[in-house]
Design a protein around this motif. Structure first.
Motif, short mmCIF file in Angstrom:
data_model
loop_
_atom_site.label_atom_id
_atom_site.label_comp_id
_atom_site.label_asym_id
_atom_site.label_seq_id
_atom_site.Cartn_x
_atom_site.Cartn_y
_atom_site.Cartn_z
N LEU A 16 0.62 -1.33 0.13
CA LEU A 16 0.32 -0.07 -0.28
C LEU A 16 0.91 1.22 0.08
O LEU A 16 0.45 2.24 -0.52
CB LEU A 16 -0.92 0.27 1.32
CG LEU A 16 -2.03 -1.47 1.03
CD1 LEU A 16 -2.95 -0.99 2.20
CD2 LEU A 16 -3.44 -1.07 -0.24
N LEU A 17 1.67 1.18 0.70
CA LEU A 17 3.16 2.48 0.60
C LEU A 17 3.60 2.20 -0.94
O LEU A 17 3.65 4.00 -1.15
CB LEU A 17 3.74 2.16 1.52
CG LEU A 17 3.58 2.39 3.40
CD1 LEU A 17 4.68 1.89 4.05
CD2 LEU A 17 3.38 3.83 3.47
N ALA A 18 3.89 1.45 -1.35
CA ALA A 18 4.66 1.70 -3.01
C ALA A 18 3.17 2.37 -3.76
O ALA A 18 3.31 2.82 -4.69
CB ALA A 18 4.55 0.48 -2.93
N ARG A 19 2.05 1.67 -3.56
CA ARG A 19 0.81 0.97 -4.48
C ARG A 19 0.00 3.42 -4.35
O ARG A 19 0.05 4.10 -5.08
CB ARG A 19 -0.11 1.12 -4.16
CG ARG A 19 -1.29 1.09 -5.13
CD ARG A 19 -2.39 0.24 -5.10
NE ARG A 19 -3.32 1.16 -3.73
CZ ARG A 19 -4.66 0.46 -2.90
NH1 ARG A 19 -4.63 -0.73 -3.61
NH2 ARG A 19 -4.66 1.27 -2.17
N ASP A 20 0.10 3.39 -2.87
CA ASP A 20 -0.42 5.12 -2.37
C ASP A 20 0.59 6.28 -2.09
O ASP A 20 0.23 7.17 -2.16
CB ASP A 20 -1.37 5.42 -1.58
CG ASP A 20 -2.78 3.81 -1.99
OD1 ASP A 20 -2.73 3.79 -3.33
OD2 ASP A 20 -2.90 3.72 -1.05
N GLY A 21 2.27 6.10 -2.36
CA GLY A 21 2.87 6.47 -1.94
C GLY A 21 3.06 6.50 -0.27
O GLY A 21 1.86 6.56 0.25
N VAL A 22 4.36 7.44 0.16
CA VAL A 22 4.49 6.80 1.52
C VAL A 22 3.94 7.92 2.45
O VAL A 22 2.98 7.91 3.21
CB VAL A 22 6.15 7.32 2.25
CG1 VAL A 22 6.26 7.18 3.40
CG2 VAL A 22 7.18 6.03 1.36
N ASP A 23 3.92 9.75 1.69
CA ASP A 23 3.13 10.34 2.46
C ASP A 23 1.79 9.93 2.19
O ASP A 23 0.94 10.81 3.20
CB ASP A 23 3.68 11.46 2.13
CG ASP A 23 5.03 11.82 1.89
OD1 ASP A 23 5.53 11.47 1.95
OD2 ASP A 23 5.60 12.74 1.33
N THR A 24 0.98 9.34 1.38
CA THR A 24 -0.38 10.00 0.57
C THR A 24 -1.71 8.27 1.68
O THR A 24 -2.40 7.81 1.62
CB THR A 24 -1.14 9.85 -0.30
OG1 THR A 24 -0.01 9.50 -1.22
CG2 THR A 24 -0.56 11.49 -0.55
N ALA A 25 -0.47 6.99 1.50
CA ALA A 25 -1.01 6.07 1.68
C ALA A 25 -2.24 5.66 3.49
O ALA A 25 -1.04 6.45 4.01
CB ALA A 25 -0.32 4.74 1.74
N SER A 26 -3.66 5.76 3.26
CA SER A 26 -3.65 5.56 4.03
C SER A 26 -3.59 4.51 5.12
O SER A 26 -3.06 3.23 5.50
CB SER A 26 -5.13 5.02 4.06
OG SER A 26 -6.18 5.24 5.11
N TYR A 27 -3.36 4.99 7.03
CA TYR A 27 -2.73 3.76 8.06
C TYR A 27 -3.82 2.82 8.01
O TYR A 27 -3.89 1.27 8.57
CB TYR A 27 -2.71 5.33 9.31
CG TYR A 27 -1.51 4.17 10.32
CD1 TYR A 27 -0.88 2.88 10.18
CD2 TYR A 27 -2.84 4.26 11.46
CE1 TYR A 27 -0.47 2.37 11.16
CE2 TYR A 27 -2.31 3.13 12.65
CZ TYR A 27 -1.19 2.63 12.62
OH TYR A 27 -0.46 1.81 13.91
N ASN A 28 -5.23 2.92 8.14
CA ASN A 28 -6.36 2.76 7.93
C ASN A 28 -5.85 1.70 7.55
O ASN A 28 -6.74 0.42 8.08
CB ASN A 28 -7.83 3.18 8.41
CG ASN A 28 -7.50 3.93 10.23
OD1 ASN A 28 -6.95 4.13 10.73
ND2 ASN A 28 -8.40 5.46 10.24
N GLU A 29 -6.12 2.01 6.29
CA GLU A 29 -6.29 0.50 5.14
C GLU A 29 -5.53 -0.01 5.28
O GLU A 29 -5.35 -1.23 5.03
CB GLU A 29 -6.38 1.88 3.94
CG GLU A 29 -6.35 0.25 2.53
CD GLU A 29 -6.44 1.21 1.22
OE1 GLU A 29 -6.62 0.18 0.15
OE2 GLU A 29 -6.90 2.44 0.58
N ILE A 30 -4.03 0.64 5.54
CA ILE A 30 -2.94 -0.65 5.84
C ILE A 30 -3.37 -1.71 6.83
O ILE A 30 -3.36 -3.08 6.50
CB ILE A 30 -1.42 -0.35 6.18
CG1 ILE A 30 -1.00 1.10 5.19
CG2 ILE A 30 -0.38 -0.70 6.89
CD1 ILE A 30 -0.22 1.72 5.29
N LEU A 31 -3.66 -1.08 7.74
CA LEU A 31 -4.01 -2.12 9.37
C LEU A 31 -5.45 -3.23 8.74
O LEU A 31 -5.40 -4.10 8.81
CB LEU A 31 -4.73 -0.88 10.22
CG LEU A 31 -3.31 -0.77 10.72
CD1 LEU A 31 -4.35 0.50 11.95
CD2 LEU A 31 -2.44 -1.17 11.36
#
Length: 190
Positions: A16-31
């Motif tokens: 998700l960090l790679a797909r959405d970007g380190v600054d914009t990836a959602s923490y909630n979506e990662i979880l």
């Protein structure tokens, strides 16, 4: 945390960090993707920034592992060939792991905090000095530090190039040419 569970969480976060970007990836979506309840997440990470740092360190560790240990070479040709092979392995890894390529700009500054690179470069420098390829009139630790800095600069350049167009060649000779310029023993004055 069990190793398998940690790997699942880091893989989900990496994707998700790679797909959405380190600054914009959602923490909630990662979880959610990692199937980690938010309340439980704080047992493992101090928050989003800690998870991002953990992912970056994990990716940096994997990139460093691509090189494997330095095998001392007995010849100049073997030395150059071994350096080129390491560069080719890293390029191949980045092309087959696009999530690592996407996160490389975040990871490159961390490379030096990962165990291994300084010792690996030290082994390369020692081998190169034994072969007469690397100058001995400058302190070993300075040559190691300058080599590490040069490798970071080449990594940044190569990652930007690969990210722009994976078909653009990243020739190992670029790295070797820069390093040989840095390492060249002084010429005698006639």
């Amino acid at each position: 945390m069990p190793v398998e569970r940690r790997r699942q969480i880091l893989d989900a976060a990496t994707m998700l960090l790679a797909r959405d970007g380190v600054d914009t990836a959602s923490y909630n979506e990662i979880l959610r993707t990692a199937k980690l309840p938010k309340a439980s997440a704080y047992h493992y990470f101090d928050g989003r920034a800690d998870l991002v740092e953990t992912v970056a360190f994990d990716v940096a560790t994997q990139l460093v592992a691509v090189f494997g240990p330095w095998s001392p070479q007995a010849t100049t040709a073997g030395f150059r060939s071994t350096l080129a092979a390491g560069s080719e392995r890293l390029t191949a890894h980045l092309l087959t792991h696009p999530e690592h390529l996407a996160l490389s700009a975040t990871v490159i500054p961390l490379e030096m905090s990962v165990p291994g690179p300084r010792a690996w470069v030290g082994d390369v420098v020692d081998n190169g000095r034994d072969l007469g390829l690397i100058r001995t009139d400058i302190d070993r630790e300075l040559i190691v530090a300058a080599t590490l800095a040069t490798l970071q600069a080449v990594d940044s350049w190569a990652v930007a190039r690969l990210a722009a167009d994976p078909q653009l060649p990243v020739e190992p000779s670029v790295t070797i040419t820069l390093l040989e310029g840095l390492w060249a023993p002084p010429r005698s004055r006639s």
